[in-house]
Motif scaffolding. Structure first.
Motif, mmCIF file in Angstrom:
data_model
loop_
_atom_site.group_PDB
_atom_site.id
_atom_site.type_symbol
_atom_site.label_atom_id
_atom_site.label_comp_id
_atom_site.label_asym_id
_atom_site.label_seq_id
_atom_site.Cartn_x
_atom_site.Cartn_y
_atom_site.Cartn_z
ATOM 1 N N GLY A 147 -42.559 -51.154 73.521
ATOM 2 C CA GLY A 147 -43.572 -50.243 74.041
ATOM 3 C C GLY A 147 -44.360 -49.564 72.934
ATOM 4 N N LEU A 148 -43.661 -49.139 71.863
ATOM 5 C CA LEU A 148 -44.365 -48.523 70.733
ATOM 6 C C LEU A 148 -45.282 -49.530 70.049
ATOM 7 N N ASP A 149 -44.774 -50.745 69.830
ATOM 8 C CA ASP A 149 -45.598 -51.773 69.192
ATOM 9 C C ASP A 149 -46.847 -52.071 70.023
ATOM 10 N N ARG A 150 -46.682 -52.136 71.327
ATOM 11 C CA ARG A 150 -47.842 -52.400 72.190
ATOM 12 C C ARG A 150 -48.851 -51.266 72.111
ATOM 13 N N SER A 151 -48.349 -50.040 72.055
ATOM 14 C CA SER A 151 -49.265 -48.896 71.957
ATOM 15 C C SER A 151 -50.063 -48.945 70.656
ATOM 16 N N VAL A 152 -49.377 -49.276 69.558
ATOM 17 C CA VAL A 152 -50.076 -49.379 68.272
ATOM 18 C C VAL A 152 -51.092 -50.511 68.311
ATOM 19 N N LEU A 153 -50.682 -51.670 68.858
ATOM 20 C CA LEU A 153 -51.596 -52.809 68.943
ATOM 21 C C LEU A 153 -52.817 -52.474 69.803
ATOM 22 N N ASP A 154 -52.586 -51.850 70.945
ATOM 23 C CA ASP A 154 -53.712 -51.484 71.816
ATOM 24 C C ASP A 154 -54.672 -50.547 71.100
ATOM 25 N N SER A 155 -54.111 -49.587 70.385
ATOM 26 C CA SER A 155 -54.968 -48.651 69.654
ATOM 27 C C SER A 155 -55.779 -49.374 68.582
ATOM 28 N N LEU A 156 -55.148 -50.326 67.895
ATOM 29 C CA LEU A 156 -55.869 -51.099 66.881
ATOM 30 C C LEU A 156 -56.982 -51.919 67.521
ATOM 31 N N LEU A 157 -56.683 -52.554 68.654
ATOM 32 C CA LEU A 157 -57.694 -53.373 69.319
ATOM 33 C C LEU A 157 -58.901 -52.537 69.742
ATOM 34 N N VAL A 158 -58.621 -51.316 70.194
ATOM 35 C CA VAL A 158 -59.710 -50.449 70.652
ATOM 36 C C VAL A 158 -60.538 -49.939 69.475
ATOM 37 N N HIS A 159 -59.861 -49.458 68.433
ATOM 38 C CA HIS A 159 -60.575 -48.765 67.360
ATOM 39 C C HIS A 159 -61.126 -49.693 66.280
ATOM 40 N N THR A 160 -60.685 -50.956 66.269
ATOM 41 C CA THR A 160 -61.242 -51.883 65.287
ATOM 42 C C THR A 160 -62.198 -52.882 65.925
ATOM 43 N N ALA A 161 -62.466 -52.734 67.214
ATOM 44 C CA ALA A 161 -63.403 -53.642 67.885
ATOM 45 C C ALA A 161 -64.783 -53.519 67.239
ATOM 46 N N PRO B 217 -45.412 -55.220 63.229
ATOM 47 C CA PRO B 217 -44.732 -54.381 64.229
ATOM 48 C C PRO B 217 -43.996 -53.229 63.557
ATOM 49 N N ILE B 218 -44.430 -52.023 63.820
ATOM 50 C CA ILE B 218 -43.801 -50.851 63.199
ATOM 51 C C ILE B 218 -43.167 -49.937 64.244
ATOM 52 N N ALA C 7 -48.397 -43.201 56.356
ATOM 53 C CA ALA C 7 -48.409 -44.352 55.452
ATOM 54 C C ALA C 7 -48.226 -45.655 56.216
ATOM 55 N N LEU C 8 -47.314 -45.659 57.192
ATOM 56 C CA LEU C 8 -47.091 -46.864 57.994
ATOM 57 C C LEU C 8 -48.348 -47.245 58.765
ATOM 58 N N LEU C 9 -48.943 -46.258 59.421
ATOM 59 C CA LEU C 9 -50.142 -46.538 60.209
ATOM 60 C C LEU C 9 -51.302 -46.985 59.328
ATOM 61 N N ALA C 10 -51.445 -46.353 58.168
ATOM 62 C CA ALA C 10 -52.527 -46.746 57.258
ATOM 63 C C ALA C 10 -52.340 -48.187 56.788
ATOM 64 N N THR C 11 -51.081 -48.555 56.498
ATOM 65 C CA THR C 11 -50.794 -49.925 56.068
ATOM 66 C C THR C 11 -51.096 -50.918 57.178
ATOM 67 N N VAL C 12 -50.661 -50.591 58.382
ATOM 68 C CA VAL C 12 -50.882 -51.484 59.519
ATOM 69 C C VAL C 12 -52.377 -51.669 59.782
ATOM 70 N N LEU D 289 -38.348 -32.256 55.689
ATOM 71 C CA LEU D 289 -38.066 -33.471 56.455
ATOM 72 C C LEU D 289 -39.201 -33.770 57.432
ATOM 73 N N ALA D 290 -39.729 -32.724 58.057
ATOM 74 C CA ALA D 290 -40.858 -32.918 58.974
ATOM 75 C C ALA D 290 -42.086 -33.424 58.216
ATOM 76 N N SER D 291 -42.305 -32.907 57.012
ATOM 77 C CA SER D 291 -43.429 -33.374 56.193
ATOM 78 C C SER D 291 -43.240 -34.835 55.809
ATOM 79 N N LEU D 292 -42.002 -35.188 55.456
ATOM 80 C CA LEU D 292 -41.708 -36.587 55.140
ATOM 81 C C LEU D 292 -41.958 -37.472 56.352
ATOM 82 N N PHE D 293 -41.581 -36.989 57.522
ATOM 83 C CA PHE D 293 -41.803 -37.736 58.763
ATOM 84 C C PHE D 293 -43.290 -37.995 58.962
ATOM 85 N N VAL D 294 -44.096 -36.955 58.814
ATOM 86 C CA VAL D 294 -45.542 -37.096 59.015
ATOM 87 C C VAL D 294 -46.150 -38.031 57.976
#
Length: 659
Positions: free
Chosen positions: A33-47, A405-406, A388-393, A378-383
């Motif tokens: 479900g998370l991977d699909r959400s990320v993929l959908d967001s990429l499809l929408v915003h990189t169209a 898939p992240i 970083a993951l999203l920027a890489t993807v 820890l919260a800062s590291l989380f953010v």
């Protein structure tokens, strides 16, 4: 943290990452479900938002149906539509319609109906032979213009097949690496049409379990033969390619047709990549094409898909970019993806990479946690990790069309952050409880130390202090259980009352010894000085309380010391308070103190038996004592006797106050 705790934290974090990573490998819902959400967001915003340049659909839309008649149209009209399109010189024409039943409006069919029902031979003059059979005429036109036909495969039941079903194109290469869906049945156009169609493709779709269309099957196996989808077959016809090759590369499997490479998974599915909403894909109304209102340039060199987006045909699908995307235009999207080499690649190593990344992140996160890093860090590291993951993807998706898939690493970070808050909260709670216990102990030590000072000069015993302390708590609990004084009585108040009771006579340290220790009755002047111990007690305790911040436990102790000699009728001391003006703590202490004084030995008297003490106290009801407090005291008589026996003076054996 202890070494054992550190090991447990590290192993726990790695276990969570391992479970989440394995869930991702096996497409478990949370990670998928998370991977699909990320993929959908990429499809929408990189169209790109650019119109599709290589494909166009001719839509038998609501306008066409309204102008030229409802569906199904006579087959000759469909044939006319094909001829009009072919005149525009498209690179390929694909029919997204299965003509599974004969056209009942054919002249040949009408002739047979009249012959069967009325015995009349009907003849038609001046009609070309080819137009007597609408289905045959459509088949001839489709064959002449090399139109790609459509079929639909079944997987839940078998269908009769008169002979081998040929797709018109073939596939070679690493077919052994595919695990294609194997159809058990097929729906195709009637023989008059299908037999004249050289190339055909299937129109099956594949929806994810959330109901969204993100991929299309490009290959399906039927009776041992590999068949292409309509979009793939039409693109091969457009490129003049009769064969495709299945290849295996570093990212996984792909189908190569000509110079184009289409990434697919083991099932032969390809992910869709959209230019934008359905409006980004050109659509021409069939009515306009038939009416000659479409310029040839709109069709020239393009792959044309003929079908219908009419609502009544129920061929609308939800996608990442548009909730109502017609199946006709979905074929156009896939063909354009192939032409542009823009298909999304999902690498076969993605799940394993996500598992390893999740383990590394869990190890780093757990190491920082056991090192004592604060929750804010820890919260800062989380953010930062998520960013970083999203920027890489995003970068990899935009540059290479590769989707990493992240969902697993994101879920690992989220779970560990939540657990960090929970564990740290639990640890803080334990520390707070330990601190409260230490504070309670400090309170008790302070109170007992102060009480011990008073005991060194007070002829009353330490047992008297213990007994009155427990009497007070027992009376307060009785009042609480019977619902009295709800705004005052609670567990914290009763606890502080219990702790403070030993200080009720702390003021006696200020009374001279010759008065405090006098064995006989006191003179009026001596009594006046003795009564000052209540005021002395208040001053001693409140002077200490001034140096304590926050919830001050000495305030109740000061109340007790100052008011436990006040009387209900206002004749007490030091302030002559009356009734409810006397603090509840003082009223409770008065009952406990006088009862224990009556049953205890003093230098000036012998102990009274319990029953006599009760009788004397009843005489003081509503004069000395609060009636409600006294009633509570008598209601727990058994408990009072147990307390008196438990903390009796050592020299009394058996207790002298027992009748």
């Amino acid at each position: 943290m202890s070494r054992r705790s550190v090991i447990l934290v590290l192993l726990g974090a790695l276990s969570i990452a391992l479970v989440v990573g394995l869930a991702g490998l096996f497409n478990a819902p949370p990670v998928t479900g998370l991977d699909r959400s990320v993929l959908d967001s990429l499809l929408v915003h990189t169209a790109s938002g650019a119109p599709a340049a290589g494909t166009v659909v001719v839509d038998i839309d609501e306008v066409s149906l309204s102008a030229l008649g409802q569906w199904p149209w006579p087959r000759y009209r469909v044939a006319q539509l094909i001829e009009r399109i072919a005149a525009g010189h498209p690179s390929a024409i694909a029919m997204d319609i299965v003509f599974s039943e004969a056209d009942r409006t054919s002249l040949a069919d009408i002739r047979q109906t009249f012959k069967r029902d009325f015995g009349i031979d009907v003849s038609f003059n001046g009609v070309p032979a080819g137009l007597l059979d609408n289905d045959g005429y459509l088949g001839q036109v489709m064959a002449g213009d090399d139109v790609v036909g459509a079929r639909y495969f079944y997987f839940d039941h078998a269908s009769r097949s008169d002979g081998p079903l040929r797709p018109g194109v073939g596939f070679v290469g690493r077919l052994n690496l595919l695990s294609l869906d194997r159809a058990t049945g097929v729906l195709q156009s009637i023989d008059a049409v299908a037999s004249q169609t050289r190339i055909s493709g299937f129109v099956n779709s594949r929806f994810d379990d959330d109901g969204v269309l993100r991929r299309l099957p490009l290959l399906i196996e039927y009776n041992g033969i590999v068949h292409p989808s309509l979009a793939l077959a039409a693109t091969m016809r457009s490129l003049g390619v009769a064969s495709g090759r299945v290849e295996s590369g570093a990212d996984g499997l792909s189908i190569r047709i000509g110079s184009h490479r289409i990434p697919v998974d083991r099932r032969g599915d390809a992910l869709l990549r959209f230019n934008g909403s359905s409006q980004r894909y050109a659509s021409l109304s069939a009515a306009d094409v038939l009416g000659g209102r479409v310029q040839p340039a709109a069709l020239r060199g393009k792959i044309v898909f003929i079908g219908s987006s009419a609502v009544g045909l129920h061929d609308m699908h939800p996608t990442a970019v548009d909730r109502d995307f017609s199946g006709l235009k979905i074929q156009s999207v896939m063909a354009q993806n192939i032409l542009d080499d823009q298909s999304v690649r999902l690498p076969v190593w993605g799940g394993k990479a996500a598992l390893v990344l999740g383990l590394l992140l869990a190890l780093v996160f757990a190491a920082l946690f056991v090192a004592g890093c604060g929750l804010s860090l820890l919260a800062s590291l989380f953010v930062l990790s998520i960013a970083a993951l999203l920027a890489t993807v995003v970068a990899v998706f935009v540059r290479a069309g590769l989707f990493l898939p992240i969902g697993g690493p994101l879920l690992v970070l989220g779970v560990l952050l939540v657990l960090s808050f929970v564990v740290r909260f639990a640890v803080d709670q334990r520390r707070a409880q330990r601190w409260r216990r230490q504070l309670d102990n400090a309170r008790q030590v302070a109170i007992e130390s102060m009480a011990a000072v008073a005991e060194t000069r007070d002829p009353e015993t330490g047992a008297h202090i213990k007994r009155t302390q427990h009497y007070v708590r027992a009376i307060a609990e009785r009042l609480w259980r019977t619902g009295q004084h709800p705004q005052t009585l609670n567990k914290e108040y009763m606890h502080l009352l219990f702790l403070s009771a030993p200080l009720h006579d702390i003021g006696k340290v200020g009374v001279p010894d010759h008065i405090l220790l006098k064995p006989g009755p006191l003179t009026p002047d001596e009594m006046k000085i003795m009564r000052q111990h209540a005021e002395f007690g208040r001053k001693i305790i409140y002077s200490m309380a001034e140096h304590i911040e926050g919830d001050n436990f000495l305030l109740i102790a000061g109340e007790i010391a100052a008011t436990h000699h006040e009387k209900w009728d206002g004749t007490g001391y030091p302030d002559g308070l009356r009734g409810q003006d006397i603090p509840l703590s003082g009223r409770i202490m008065a009952v406990a103190d006088i009862y224990d004084a009556l049953i205890s030995r003093r230098c000036y008297k012998d102990p009274f038996p319990h029953e006599r003490a009760k009788a004397l106290m009843r005489e003081l009801d509503e004069t000395t004592f609060d009636p409600a407090v006294l009633d509570a005291f008598f209601a727990i008589e058994t408990e009072i006797l147990q307390i008196a026996a438990r903390f009796r003076d050592e020299e009394e054996n058996p207790p002298a106050w027992v009748d």
